[in-house]
Scaffold this active site. Structure first.
Site, PDB file in Angstrom:
ATOM      1  N   ASP A 216       0.851  -1.177   0.000  1.00  0.00           N
ATOM      2  CA  ASP A 216       0.000   0.000   0.000  1.00  0.00           C
ATOM      3  C   ASP A 216       0.892   1.235   0.000  1.00  0.00           C
ATOM      4  O   ASP A 216       2.112   1.134   0.094  1.00  0.00           O
ATOM      5  CB  ASP A 216      -0.957  -0.004   1.188  1.00  0.00           C
ATOM      6  CG  ASP A 216      -0.238  -0.023   2.530  1.00  0.00           C
ATOM      7  OD1 ASP A 216       0.972   0.241   2.561  1.00  0.00           O
ATOM      8  OD2 ASP A 216      -0.881  -0.303   3.543  1.00  0.00           O
TER       9      ASP A 216
ATOM     10  N   CYS B  67     -11.684 -28.117   7.932  1.00  0.00           N
ATOM     11  CA  CYS B  67     -10.483 -27.424   7.461  1.00  0.00           C
ATOM     12  C   CYS B  67      -9.332 -28.400   7.252  1.00  0.00           C
ATOM     13  O   CYS B  67      -9.147 -29.343   8.034  1.00  0.00           O
ATOM     14  CB  CYS B  67     -10.084 -26.342   8.465  1.00  0.00           C
ATOM     15  SG  CYS B  67      -8.656 -25.364   7.949  1.00  0.00           S
TER      16      CYS B  67
ATOM     17  N   CYS C  31      -6.056 -27.405   7.164  1.00  0.00           N
ATOM     18  CA  CYS C  31      -4.798 -26.734   7.508  1.00  0.00           C
ATOM     19  C   CYS C  31      -3.982 -27.550   8.515  1.00  0.00           C
ATOM     20  O   CYS C  31      -4.482 -28.491   9.146  1.00  0.00           O
ATOM     21  CB  CYS C  31      -5.081 -25.333   8.063  1.00  0.00           C
ATOM     22  SG  CYS C  31      -5.621 -25.298   9.791  1.00  0.00           S
TER      23      CYS C  31
ATOM     24  N   CYS D  94      -5.564 -27.632  12.104  1.00  0.00           N
ATOM     25  CA  CYS D  94      -6.748 -28.475  12.290  1.00  0.00           C
ATOM     26  C   CYS D  94      -6.450 -29.960  12.099  1.00  0.00           C
ATOM     27  O   CYS D  94      -7.148 -30.815  12.669  1.00  0.00           O
ATOM     28  CB  CYS D  94      -7.855 -28.023  11.340  1.00  0.00           C
ATOM     29  SG  CYS D  94      -8.520 -26.394  11.769  1.00  0.00           S
TER      30      CYS D  94
END
Length: 381
Positions: free
Chosen positions: A94, A305, A307, A310
């Protein structure tokens, strides 16, 4: 432009939402996409290895913070952000404008730029559009933002128009100063909550948009319904051949609502920030894992999930870590929350490709608004 290209792959017949590909020097980004935020050239507590495991395809870094510390010259000497932080996929920076206005101890805005004091040591600094682009050039991200003036959600019409006109003037200065064809400059649409100002801003900046543009100044304190109304108004005005980036928005419900309104790119600090406070994202709303109800809950944080968190750890263990102030607790929940959002975007893209995004939208919205307790939630976060 030879280093960048955007193509629309499919438009959902049911909803008008779209899937696309954004080509950059460091890889292809499938859109719609969620972009995790690494403010100081790091997603807090996560190495690039674990970020890749979440299947994030692009991350953000913050110009304002990196300008103050360690400084753009050092990052440039290191070979740019990609080498400095060992991330080989696309990066977006940004302009630092939002932080100059919201985080600086004091600031004074003129047409030339913004005088402000460093939040680190109080040093007096002056940011101009040219300096913002110079910093971003040295940082070396694939996609960079123009320097803009962001206003709070309750700013009156006169002040909002002044900020819009200044943003438009600064956009031209950014465009004229920026010369690196290895970086794509995104202009930013401002105008607060006033539709005529939003249209004027879009008209002003689109002449500078070569392969993408941003919508700024939303999610700044206004109700979500107001943000959605602005996005509904802007949607038919967008060019169809460029990606649209909604800045600073990343809660699951806003991602789904944004895609329905034609948005292609999103970012937010939310998934890692709430992770450090012990909160997990799920399709049924947020789970505050630190709560006592999870003390003997040996189920994964989210059974749906895939991931690392998990697949390997229980709610009870994560709760223990969070309540013991162990860094690992926030790290594991950060992995889960980022993966939850990247998987949500994967599911959204698949629904669009199969022309069923409205069905997906309705199913998701119903489950998310009712939450885990079976009672309708007016506000999830």
């Amino acid at each position: 432009m030879e280093n960048f290209k955007y193509e629309v792959i499919h438009v959902c017949k049911q909803s008008g939402a779209r899937v696309g590909k954004l080509y950059t020097p460091h890889g292809v980004i499938d859109t719609p996409v969620f972009m995790p935020v690494g403010t100081n050239a790091t997603i807090k507590s996560l190495t690039p290895y674990y970020i890749e495991q979440t299947k994030a395809s692009i991350i953000l870094a913050n110009t304002y913070h990196l300008y103050l510390r360690p400084g753009p010259e050092l990052v440039e000497k290191a070979g740019g952000l990609h080498k400095f932080m060992n991330w080989n996929k696309p990066i977006l920076t940004d302009s630092g404008g939002f932080q100059v206005f919201s985080q600086a101890k004091m600031n004074k805005i003129t047409d030339e730029g913004v005088a402000f004091n460093s939040y680190i040591d109080g040093k007096k600094l002056f940011m101009t559009p040219e300096l913002a682009i110079d910093i971003e050039n040295k940082l070396g991200a694939d996609i960079i933002m123009a320097f803009d003036q962001c206003t709070e959600g309750n700013t009156n019409y006169i002040e909002s128009k002044k900020a819009l006109d200044r943003t438009s003037a600064w956009m031209k200065r950014c465009f004229d100063y920026h010369k690196k064809d290895s970086q794509m400059l995104f202009p930013i649409v401002q105008g607060n909550m006033y539709k005529d100002l939003r249209k004027k801003s879009l008209d002003d900046v689109l002449k500078y948009a070569q392969c993408g543009f941003s919508i700024g100044g939303l999610s700044v304190g206004e109700p979500k319904e107001v943000m959605y109304d602005i996005l509904d108004f802007l949607k038919p005005l967008y060019p169809s051949d460029q990606p649209r980036y909604l800045m600073g928005v990343g809660s699951p419900d806003c991602l789904v609502e944004g895609v329905l309104r034609g948005i292609d790119m999103f970012d937010c600090v939310l998934p890692t920030r709430i992770a450090r406070n012990g909160t997990a994202l799920t399709k049924q709303g947020n789970l505050t894992i630190r709560n006592a109800i999870f003390k003997e809950d040996f189920a994964p944080v989210d059974s749906e999930c895939d991931c690392y968190c998990c697949k390997n750890f229980s709610r009870a263990y994560i709760r223990h870590l969070i309540n013991a102030d162990e860094i690992l607790g926030g790290e594991l929940l950060s992995i889960h929350n980022i993966r939850f959002l990247t998987k949500l975007m994967e599911d959204i893209r698949q629904a669009i490709l199969e022309d069923r995004f409205l069905d997906f939208y309705e199913d998701f919205t119903k489950a998310y608004s009712w939450g885990h307790g079976g009672k309708k939630q007016d506000k999830v976060f």
